[in-house]
Design an enzyme around this catalytic site. Structure first.
Site: not given
Ligand code: CTP
Length: 399
Positions: A306-308, A212, A326, A340, A344, A280
């Site tokens: 994974p969502d960190i 990205n 963020f 969010k 989270k 994602d």
């Molecule tokens: N983040 C993360 N790991 C992921 C996705 C997101 O740690 N796999 C963290 C980003 O670093 C940020 C926050 O989650 O602090 C939100 O990221 P964002 O892209 O806005 O949210 P998403 O979870 O991707 O939600 P969406 O795409 O539905 O807006």
């Protein structure tokens, strides 16, 4: 002059930059600061005791086992006779000794025998500075509250280029003034903060990737601001074009899985700030061989990353005391950011409207700062200012 009459013990280490310590001494004396110099044996190879003593208008201390020195002022007394100890230039050797607690000459013994605040201005060859040993020593010293000024990046006397040059005497003077007047407060000294930044890069096959447009600028600004407030910062970063902020320890990763593993390895932390634009999704089965164009277009099967942020926010003994996320939003910023934050499980969300001109890849940002207590709109400011603002809020919450 608020620093007039303050006492600085100036340790001059060995290095080509030692000549700048003379200018620093002159600036300090001009401001009315009393400078008592210690010149190491290596330092005396670069500047003479006569020059240093003449500018400091004081005796130059050199020897741990000098009977005259001990009779005049013992080394323990010497280390306690100052409001601030300044080491300039701080060589790799002096930093290593201070980090380990070695005491085999007057300079290192003085650093060990003191509980006075210490400011070090490193200067050394770029490879010596970037060596993991020096970086680890720097982190140790910072964790103990030592202020590190510089080094600057640029051409070096040894013909190489990079970080390692002694900060300019004026910059060291400013830092010394701030330390002496207490305006250079480092409320996060002793705290460890984990920051994620930049994009992730997910392989499709050996030559293609999914990524990205994140520049990493906001995450790096947050890391730099936290470091300036005294935190030990681990910056887990996807590929960016940015240099490592001074004093920050960077861990380079590419994929979301690698980023999560690096974050886990960096724990425990007092706080975590997730600024990275983590993909994602990733290709479910990246090929070992290059995908060929032959035949009809093949759909790319994706699997969730994974969502960190959510992982770090999970309750457990390893959860950082404060977790900040963020949120990049394009519409209904406040509503999406609130949802969010709850989804989270993080404590705070800094939401930005990425449709605003100049935000993605630019140097400015305007954000909504969201906690359990409510939302605050922060006006458009540079990413550096947003980083400082956030770091200050974190310092209030963590101290
Ligand atoms: N983040 C993360 N790991 C992921 C996705 C997101 O740690 N796999 C963290 C980003 O670093 C940020 C926050 O989650 O602090 C939100 O990221 P964002 O892209 O806005 O949210 P998403 O979870 O991707 O939600 P969406 O795409 O539905 O807006």
């Amino acid at each position: 002059m608020p620093i007039q009459g303050k006492r600085v013990l100036l340790i001059v280490g060995g290095g080509i930059a030692a000549y700048k310590a003379l200018e620093l001494t002159r600036l300090l004396r001009k401001a009315g600061v009393l400078v008592r110099p210690i010149l190491t044996r290596a330092g005396a190879e670069f500047v003479t005791p006569l020059s240093l003593g003449a500018l400091a208008e004081d005796k130059v201390y050199r020897d741990l086992f000098s009977l005259t020195d001990e009779a005049e002022m013992g080394h323990i007394e010497l280390s306690r006779s100052a409001d601030l100890i300044v080491v300039a230039p701080a060589t790799a050797d002096l930093m290593a000794k201070a980090a380990l607690g070695l005491a085999d000459d007057l300079a290192s013994t003085t650093l060990l025998a003191t509980d006075t605040a210490i400011l070090m201005a490193p200067a050394m060859n770029v490879r010596m500075w970037l060596h993991p040993a020096t970086q680890a020593n720097q982190q140790t010293l910072k964790a103990r509250g030592v202020t590190i000024v510089g080094p600057d990046e640029g051409a070096m006397a040894c013909g190489e280029f990079g970080p390692g040059r002694l900060a300019e005497p004026e910059a060291i003077f400013e830092a010394v003034s701030a330390a002496l007047t207490g305006s250079g407060a480092r409320p996060l000294a002793g705290k460890h903060v984990l920051v994620t930044a930049g994009p992730t890069v997910e392989p499709i096959d050996p030559v293609r990737v999914m990524t990205n447009r994140s520049s990493g600028k906001q995450g790096y600004a947050v890391a730099a601001a936290l470091e300036q407030l005294g935190a030990r910062v681990t910056l887990v970063s996807g590929p960016t074009a940015l240099g490592v902020p001074t004093g920050v320890q960077r861990v380079d990763v590419e994929t979301a899985d690698e980023m999560l593993a690096a974050c886990r390895a960096a724990l425990p932390a007092d706080a975590a700030v997730c600024v990275a634009a983590v993909a994602d999704w990733r290709p479910a089965a990246p090929g070992d061989l290059k995908i060929k164009k032959s035949g009809a277009a093949q759909p790319l099967e994706l699997t969730e990353n994974p969502d960190i942020l959510a992982t770090l926010s999970q309750h457990g003994p390893q959860r950082p005391g404060l977790v900040v996320g963020f949120a990049a939003e394009t519409n209904d910023v406040e509503e999406h950011a609130r949802a969010k934050r709850l989804r989270k499980g993080c404590d705070w969300i800094v939401a930005n409207d990425v449709t605003q001109a100049g935000v993605m890849g630019g140097d400015s940002n305007s954000v909504l700062f969201l906690t359990a207590e409510g939302a605050e709109a922060w006006p458009m400011a540079s990413k550096a200012e947003i980083g400082r603002h956030l770091a200050e809020r974190m310092a209030i919450a963590l101290t």
